[in-house]
Design an enzyme around this catalytic site. Structure first.
Site, short mmCIF file in Angstrom:
data_model
loop_
_atom_site.label_atom_id
_atom_site.label_comp_id
_atom_site.label_asym_id
_atom_site.label_seq_id
_atom_site.Cartn_x
_atom_site.Cartn_y
_atom_site.Cartn_z
CG ASP A 193 -1.79 1.34 1.35
OD1 ASP A 193 -2.48 1.31 0.45
OD2 ASP A 193 -1.68 1.99 2.30
CD GLU A 277 -2.98 1.58 -3.06
OE1 GLU A 277 -4.12 1.69 -2.98
OE2 GLU A 277 -2.14 2.40 -2.36
CG ASP A 358 -1.30 3.36 6.26
OD1 ASP A 358 -1.97 3.75 5.43
OD2 ASP A 358 -0.37 4.41 6.66
#
Length: 416
Positions: A193, A277, A358
């Site tokens: 992330d 992502e 996170d």
């Protein structure tokens, strides 16, 4: 697989003058050929071939008083300039027709002597690496090279580049077999992330700090920019101020690239599957956090991860950008309706688990990547069974495919 290796060059005063002359000749040939192609298409809707352009812009031009100085440099970079022009036109037409992926390519433009980045490319018959470690260029001589590492094979071409800070580089293109690049197989998988407070948060709990290279030197850059704005245009002091500013920007870029290469190589070396992502970096770079997003260089980091995954035999998976990784509980799958950006920790109302925002997002990215990979493998097995039944009981070996594996590099890539 073609890779690019960059090394710092240190030419002396006479060699710098020869390189400046070469850059000017390459630029003149490019502009002459581009002007002729534009005029031919505008007047007669006709395309001039590369051989005819070489005859008009190089061979015949050397016999004219206006272009007789083209004979003072090696003809190889001049010919390569015309080939590069053909490639630029080919990329434009392929982009217009939809055959070329990525952003739309525009028509080639004229080159200016005021461009602070100049380059010239030599083929294998116009350069040679001497036993002493110097680089010999045709009609320029032997130039000192700072060899930071050995070349894995004989280079097919070299591009001499002068950047805005006045530094010289030699960029070698080397053809390397794919099999010698692979890392030893690993069973680890990681979800990543990306953020601004921390640069990258891994699903194993590791948080990589954001160095913020541009922010660190922002005060000094502003001071040099103001000093440049006070200098009179065209003066020698303005040139000196511009070079000082360019050197500071070069330090920022070099530090950022070194950080991105180290982090991406470490992640790819440790993990067999890398899941990230999908981000609309271009859109984020136009928002209120534009400076921080540009400083983070997410687009370059994702590109390096994908390229290195393909180079070293790893699997690279990109999760849909609309996947709500920050709103899901990685333990029970409960989805929160809304969560503010400043909320960094939260408790799941369903199972009561306390989460770091996170790390939870990285775990959700990992789980979604594994699900996509498993689904793709099941689809491949089903397709293989269907082919077996359609083969009238013939022996068919369905290949195990990983559709999310990064495609092999077809263009020159920066080695790290």
């Amino acid at each position: 697989m073609k890779l690019r290796y960059n090394y710092r060059l240190y030419p002396d005063v006479s060699q710098r003058e020869s390189l400046a002359r070469l850059f000017g000749c390459v630029r003149a040939v490019w502009n002459d050929a581009l002007a002729r192609r534009k005029a031919a298409w505008k007047n007669d809707r006709m395309r001039i071939s590369g051989a005819l352009l070489q005859q008009m812009c190089i061979t015949a031009a050397k016999r004219t008083p206006e272009r007789e100085w083209l004979g003072q440099v090696s003809p190889v970079p001049l010919q390569q300039s015309l080939r590069d022009l053909d490639v630029a036109y080919g990329n434009f037409f392929a982009s217009v027709s939809g055959k070329r992926k990525g952003p739309k390519m525009g028509l080639p433009v004229f080159k200016s002597r005021r461009d602070h980045r100049q380059s010239a490319r030599f083929n294998s018959n116009a350069f040679k690496i001497r036993p002493g470690g110097t680089l010999y260029l045709a009609k320029i001589g032997e130039i000192e090279v700072r060899w930071s590492r050995e070349l894995p094979a004989a280079p097919s071409s070299v591009t001499v580049v002068k950047d805005a800070a006045g530094r010289y580089f030699a960029s070698f293109v080397v053809d390397v077999p794919d099999d010698i690049q692979a890392f030893p197989r690993s069973d680890a998988e990681v979800g990543i992330d990306l953020g601004l407070t921390h640069y990258a948060i891994l699903s194993d709990g590791e948080k990589i700090a954001n160095p913020k290279w541009l922010r660190r030197r922002e005060r000094k850059l502003k001071k040099l920019q103001r000093a440049l704005a006070r200098k009179r245009k065209g003066s020698a002091n303005r040139t000196k101020a511009r070079i000082k500013l360019a050197r500071q920007h070069a330090k920022v870029g070099d530090a950022c690239r070194d950080f991105l290469h180290q982090v991406s190589t470490t992640i790819v070396r440790k993990n067999q599957t890398v899941m990230v992502e999908g981000l609309a970096v271009r859109g984020l770079a136009r928002g209120r956090l534009a400076k921080s997003v540009n400083d983070a260089s997410w687009g370059t980091f994702l590109r390096l991860l994908e390229d290195k995954a393909a180079r070293y035999g790893r699997t690279f998976i990109t999760i849909d950008r609309w996947y709500t990784s920050s709103k899901l509980c990685p333990c029970c799958g409960h989805r929160i309706a809304k969560i503010a950006l400043d909320v960094r920790t939260w408790d799941c109302p369903s199972c009561g688990e306390h989460h770091d925002r996170d790390i939870a997002a990285a775990l959700n990215i990992l789980a979604e990547g594994i699900r996509l990979k498993t689904q793709d493998d099941l689809n491949d097995v089903a397709a293989g069974l269907a082919d077996t039944r359609n083969d009238c009981e013939g022996q068919v070996r369905p290949g195990k495919a990983i559709p999310t594996l990064a495609p092999p590099e077809t263009s020159t890539a920066q080695a790290a």
